[in-house]
Write an enzyme that holds these catalytic residues in place. Structure first.
Site, short mmCIF file in Angstrom:
data_model
loop_
_atom_site.label_atom_id
_atom_site.label_comp_id
_atom_site.label_asym_id
_atom_site.label_seq_id
_atom_site.Cartn_x
_atom_site.Cartn_y
_atom_site.Cartn_z
CE LYS A 1 -4.57 -1.40 1.09
NZ LYS A 1 -5.65 -1.47 2.06
CE LYS B 1 -5.14 -9.12 -3.78
NZ LYS B 1 -5.37 -8.56 -2.45
CE LYS C 1 -12.10 -4.16 -3.11
NZ LYS C 1 -13.06 -4.73 -2.19
P1 TYM Z 1 -10.85 -7.06 1.35
O1 TYM Z 1 -12.00 -6.09 1.45
O2 TYM Z 1 -9.68 -6.66 0.53
O3 TYM Z 1 -11.37 -8.44 0.79
C1 TYM Z 1 -12.47 -9.16 1.36
C2 TYM Z 1 -12.17 -10.64 1.33
O4 TYM Z 1 -11.92 -11.07 -0.02
C3 TYM Z 1 -10.71 -11.83 -0.07
N1 TYM Z 1 -10.07 -11.64 -1.38
C4 TYM Z 1 -9.68 -12.64 -2.17
N2 TYM Z 1 -9.75 -13.98 -2.03
C5 TYM Z 1 -9.26 -14.74 -3.04
N3 TYM Z 1 -8.71 -14.22 -4.18
C6 TYM Z 1 -8.61 -12.89 -4.36
N4 TYM Z 1 -8.09 -12.40 -5.49
C7 TYM Z 1 -9.12 -12.02 -3.33
N5 TYM Z 1 -9.19 -10.67 -3.18
C8 TYM Z 1 -9.78 -10.45 -1.97
C9 TYM Z 1 -9.86 -11.27 1.05
O5 TYM Z 1 -8.87 -12.20 1.47
C10 TYM Z 1 -10.90 -11.01 2.13
O6 TYM Z 1 -11.15 -12.19 2.86
N6 TYM Z 1 -8.40 -6.47 5.70
C11 TYM Z 1 -9.55 -7.11 5.06
C12 TYM Z 1 -10.87 -6.75 5.70
C13 TYM Z 1 -10.94 -7.00 7.16
C14 TYM Z 1 -11.07 -8.26 7.81
C15 TYM Z 1 -11.14 -7.97 9.19
C16 TYM Z 1 -11.12 -9.57 7.33
C17 TYM Z 1 -10.93 -6.04 8.14
N7 TYM Z 1 -11.06 -6.61 9.35
C18 TYM Z 1 -11.24 -9.00 10.15
C19 TYM Z 1 -11.24 -10.60 8.29
C20 TYM Z 1 -11.30 -10.31 9.65
C21 TYM Z 1 -9.60 -6.68 3.60
O7 TYM Z 1 -9.10 -5.65 3.23
O8 TYM Z 1 -10.37 -7.49 2.81
#
Ligand code: TYM
Length: 329
Positions: A112, A194, A197
């Site tokens: 980031k 990966k 979005k």
């Molecule tokens: P975020 O919003 O980026 O993504 C949400 C979930 O989607 C999964 N993900 C993927 N899985 C497989 N392949 C991909 N290409 C892919 N892109 C995204 C992410 O692993 C995630 O599970 N930090 C987290 C949000 C968060 C969170 C938490 C998650 C905040 N607090 C506590 C679990 C527990 C995030 O930015 O996810």
């Protein structure tokens, strides 16, 4: 009772990666002997500058999407992070029990910083602590996420263990729940990256809201290789293996059965079959999402009740933590 917690940021349009890596499992994990907390993490989203109105709107849209993906807001608590102040409050206490060194090793922080060089704020650095607070507040057993969140789950575990050792048993130590296939859905244009979005090339990702035509077109353009054989070999055949992983997730087939089903067939066939499986599952999700967006009163009820159920559990943990460290609260 076992507890499940997970979160998704309300930024950008969610992709097939979010769906396969996380949302699909969120819905499947809802069961009799488990209570699930699913959270739209708007406080995490402001580590990158956001337009205020757009962020509020997208948080509600994300709530609608989660319901459309099968989260039952009666069975589970579905809520928006900033409506439960205990997340920010616990985060501060945990910050005081987290080392600069361990935070500076986080790969997502480094990524980031590279992407947002003009805004390397302290929130980006302490992001994993807020995430640990999210999870630990609910005495969580399982955290369904994609592979990219594995390091963040590890640090949440480390913080919990450290706190328990210093102050006595306070937090349950959570486990990550990562799908065997589809835990890391790759870009359709560059299978070494990966699926994201924020990819500037829209052909690299499929958004959950893409129309059937667009989904088919994106899969048809997916990068594969030139040897022509359909088999699962992520190292040597990342593009084809990615398509196979997506296919098994959407059809609930084992990898062996999927590979056998494509024996002797060409890549063109694989691409259209994957696209069709995705379209079949996403079409009803899209319809339900649109219907829900027209019912803002219902969505408001969902988040109010989700936040009050979440706050009840969260405040119990927070109270115990304040007591341990000597805060009046
Ligand atoms: P975020 O919003 O980026 O993504 C949400 C979930 O989607 C999964 N993900 C993927 N899985 C497989 N392949 C991909 N290409 C892919 N892109 C995204 C992410 O692993 C995630 O599970 N930090 C987290 C949000 C968060 C969170 C938490 C998650 C905040 N607090 C506590 C679990 C527990 C995030 O930015 O996810």
């Amino acid at each position: 009772m076992k507890y499940v917690f997970s979160g998704i940021q309300p930024s950008g349009s969610p992709t097939l990666g979010n769906y396969v890596g996380a949302l699909r499992n969120w819905s499947l994990l809802q069961g009799e002997d488990r209570f699930c907390y699913y959270c739209v993490v708007d406080m995490h989203a402001i580590t990158v500058r956001q337009d205020a109105e757009a962020l509020k709107r997208r948080s509600m849209e994300t709530v609608a999407l989660l319901i459309a993906c099968g989260i039952d807001p009666v069975k589970s608590a579905l809520f928006i992070q900033s409506q439960v102040p205990a997340h920010a409050e616990l985060s501060w206490v945990l910050c005081c029990n987290t080392y600069m060194g361990e935070l500076s090793r986080m790969t997502q922080y480094k990524d980031k910083c590279a992407k947002h060089a003009d805004n390397i704020n302290a929130g980006l650095f302490t992001y994993p602590v807020l995430m640990a607070a999210d999870i630990l507040l609910y005495q969580t057993d399982l955290v369904p996420v994609g592979v990219d969140q594995k390091q963040h789950i590890e640090i949440a575990r480390d913080i919990a263990i450290r706190f328990n050792n210093a102050y006595g048993e306070t937090f349950k130590v959570p486990e990550g729940f990562i799908p065997k296939f589809g835990g890391r859905v790759m870009s359709l244009q560059d299978p070494a990256q990966k699926m994201s979005k924020s990819d500037p090339n829209p052909n690299g990702f499929v958004a959950i809201m893409d129309t059937p035509d667009v989904i088919l077109k994106k899969f048809k353009r997916a990068v594969t290789d030139s040897d022509g054989e359909i088999r699962y070999d992520p190292e040597n055949k990342p593009g084809v293996s990615n398509l196979l992983s997506i296919y098994t997730s959407f059809t609930d087939m084992s990898m062996e059965d999927a590979v056998a089903a494509f024996a002797g067939k060409g890549y063109g066939n694989l691409k259209t079959e994957v696209a069709q499986a995705v379209i079949d599952e996403l079409t009803p999700v899209q319809q339900e999402y649109k219907r829900l967006l027209d019912d803002q009163a219902y969505l408001n009820d969902v988040i109010q009740s989700g936040a009050s159920r979440a706050a009840k559990h969260a405040n119990e943990t927070l109270r115990a933590v304040y007591d341990c460290v000597g805060l009046h609260g």
